[in-house]
Write a protein that holds these residues in place. Sequence first.
Motif, mmCIF file in Angstrom:
data_model
loop_
_atom_site.group_PDB
_atom_site.id
_atom_site.type_symbol
_atom_site.label_atom_id
_atom_site.label_comp_id
_atom_site.label_asym_id
_atom_site.label_seq_id
_atom_site.Cartn_x
_atom_site.Cartn_y
_atom_site.Cartn_z
ATOM 1 N N MET A 1 0.822 -1.181 0.000
ATOM 2 C CA MET A 1 0.000 0.000 0.000
ATOM 3 C C MET A 1 0.878 1.263 0.000
ATOM 4 S SD MET A 1 -3.099 0.592 2.600
ATOM 5 C CE MET A 1 -4.463 1.547 2.115
ATOM 6 N N ALA A 2 1.960 1.239 0.800
ATOM 7 C CA ALA A 2 2.864 2.380 0.843
ATOM 8 C C ALA A 2 3.502 2.610 -0.531
ATOM 9 C CB ALA A 2 3.938 2.186 1.901
ATOM 10 N N ARG A 3 3.883 1.525 -1.177
ATOM 11 C CA ARG A 3 4.477 1.632 -2.512
ATOM 12 C C ARG A 3 3.455 2.208 -3.491
ATOM 13 N NH1 ARG A 3 5.955 -3.435 -3.112
ATOM 14 N NH2 ARG A 3 7.948 -3.105 -2.102
ATOM 15 N N LYS A 4 2.234 1.717 -3.394
ATOM 16 C CA LYS A 4 1.160 2.161 -4.291
ATOM 17 C C LYS A 4 0.934 3.670 -4.185
ATOM 18 C CE LYS A 4 -3.782 1.528 -5.107
ATOM 19 N NZ LYS A 4 -4.988 0.810 -4.686
ATOM 20 N N TYR A 5 1.051 4.208 -2.970
ATOM 21 C CA TYR A 5 0.791 5.626 -2.770
ATOM 22 C C TYR A 5 2.050 6.494 -2.788
ATOM 23 C CZ TYR A 5 -4.037 4.454 -2.080
ATOM 24 O OH TYR A 5 -5.324 4.011 -2.287
ATOM 25 N N GLY A 6 3.148 5.938 -3.324
ATOM 26 C CA GLY A 6 4.312 6.750 -3.609
ATOM 27 C C GLY A 6 5.270 7.005 -2.464
ATOM 28 N N GLU A 7 5.217 6.209 -1.396
ATOM 29 C CA GLU A 7 6.200 6.383 -0.323
ATOM 30 C C GLU A 7 7.585 6.031 -0.846
ATOM 31 O OE1 GLU A 7 6.282 7.659 2.594
ATOM 32 O OE2 GLU A 7 4.140 8.000 2.874
ATOM 33 N N SER A 8 8.606 6.564 -0.204
ATOM 34 C CA SER A 8 9.981 6.309 -0.641
ATOM 35 C C SER A 8 10.331 4.837 -0.414
ATOM 36 C CB SER A 8 10.952 7.199 0.129
ATOM 37 O OG SER A 8 11.098 6.720 1.454
ATOM 38 N N PRO A 9 11.288 4.325 -1.187
ATOM 39 C CA PRO A 9 11.709 2.929 -1.001
ATOM 40 C C PRO A 9 12.180 2.629 0.421
ATOM 41 C CG PRO A 9 12.549 3.771 -3.077
ATOM 42 C CD PRO A 9 11.937 4.943 -2.352
ATOM 43 N N LYS A 10 12.783 3.603 1.112
ATOM 44 C CA LYS A 10 13.237 3.382 2.489
ATOM 45 C C LYS A 10 12.049 3.124 3.416
ATOM 46 C CE LYS A 10 17.441 6.132 2.181
ATOM 47 N NZ LYS A 10 18.145 7.312 2.671
ATOM 48 N N ILE A 11 10.995 3.890 3.251
ATOM 49 C CA ILE A 11 9.794 3.714 4.080
ATOM 50 C C ILE A 11 9.114 2.396 3.748
ATOM 51 C CG2 ILE A 11 7.511 4.647 4.642
ATOM 52 C CD1 ILE A 11 9.892 6.273 5.779
ATOM 53 N N VAL A 12 9.021 2.072 2.476
ATOM 54 C CA VAL A 12 8.411 0.800 2.060
ATOM 55 C C VAL A 12 9.174 -0.367 2.676
ATOM 56 C CG1 VAL A 12 7.928 -0.702 0.086
ATOM 57 C CG2 VAL A 12 7.410 1.749 -0.052
ATOM 58 N N ASN A 13 10.515 -0.319 2.635
ATOM 59 C CA ASN A 13 11.315 -1.389 3.223
ATOM 60 C C ASN A 13 11.139 -1.461 4.736
ATOM 61 O OD1 ASN A 13 14.299 -2.013 4.541
ATOM 62 N ND2 ASN A 13 13.626 -3.472 2.980
ATOM 63 N N ALA A 14 11.084 -0.309 5.408
ATOM 64 C CA ALA A 14 10.905 -0.301 6.865
ATOM 65 C C ALA A 14 9.587 -0.963 7.247
ATOM 66 C CB ALA A 14 10.965 1.124 7.400
ATOM 67 N N ILE A 15 8.547 -0.694 6.492
ATOM 68 C CA ILE A 15 7.237 -1.309 6.759
ATOM 69 C C ILE A 15 7.310 -2.812 6.521
ATOM 70 C CG2 ILE A 15 4.843 -1.459 5.979
ATOM 71 C CD1 ILE A 15 5.084 1.601 5.337
ATOM 72 N N ALA A 16 7.897 -3.214 5.398
ATOM 73 C CA ALA A 16 7.962 -4.633 5.040
ATOM 74 C C ALA A 16 8.895 -5.426 5.949
ATOM 75 C CB ALA A 16 8.406 -4.772 3.582
ATOM 76 N N ALA A 17 9.940 -4.784 6.457
ATOM 77 C CA ALA A 17 10.973 -5.507 7.203
ATOM 78 C C ALA A 17 10.802 -5.456 8.706
ATOM 79 C CB ALA A 17 12.353 -4.950 6.832
ATOM 80 N N HIS A 18 9.840 -4.726 9.227
ATOM 81 C CA HIS A 18 9.813 -4.532 10.674
ATOM 82 C C HIS A 18 9.453 -5.782 11.464
ATOM 83 C CE1 HIS A 18 5.411 -3.892 10.759
ATOM 84 N NE2 HIS A 18 5.517 -4.031 12.074
ATOM 85 N N HIS A 19 8.964 -6.816 10.817
ATOM 86 C CA HIS A 19 8.758 -8.106 11.493
ATOM 87 C C HIS A 19 9.738 -9.146 10.960
ATOM 88 C CE1 HIS A 19 5.385 -7.339 14.082
ATOM 89 N NE2 HIS A 19 4.741 -6.731 13.106
#
Length: 132
Positions: A1-19
């Motif tokens: 969802m973050a990627r879809k709405y244009g968040e930076s790759p760093k934020i997308v990775n932080a969301i995906a990697a936090h678990h």
Amino acid sequence: MARKYGESPKIVNAIAAHHEEVRAETILAPLVDAADALSGARPGARREMIETYVRRLEELERISNSFKGVEKSYAVQAGRELRIIVQAAQISDDEAASMARSVAKKVENEMAYPGQIKVTVIRETRAVEYAH
């Protein structure tokens, strides 16, 4: 969802990697993971009564401590993870792996809990020598 709405790759990775489901690429992922653990660890964070929360942690530790060779166990991350330290002299590497499966099965059979619980068995041997 973050990627879809244009968040930076760093934020997308932080969301995906936090678990720890994907590899962290920046320091943001472990920071998000730590913030999530702190938030989820506070009593009532997930609408549980404190008594239920404490009982679940105690039950997880009771189950793990019932196994031979366990030195100490810790229910962490609001009861979503169980870390078990075993006595290296009593438990082999293969037995440690088997114990992780056995503890997980016992938790599944004896407890009701939301989500999943990660079981980690830690077996450590240290050898220290000094050169004079």
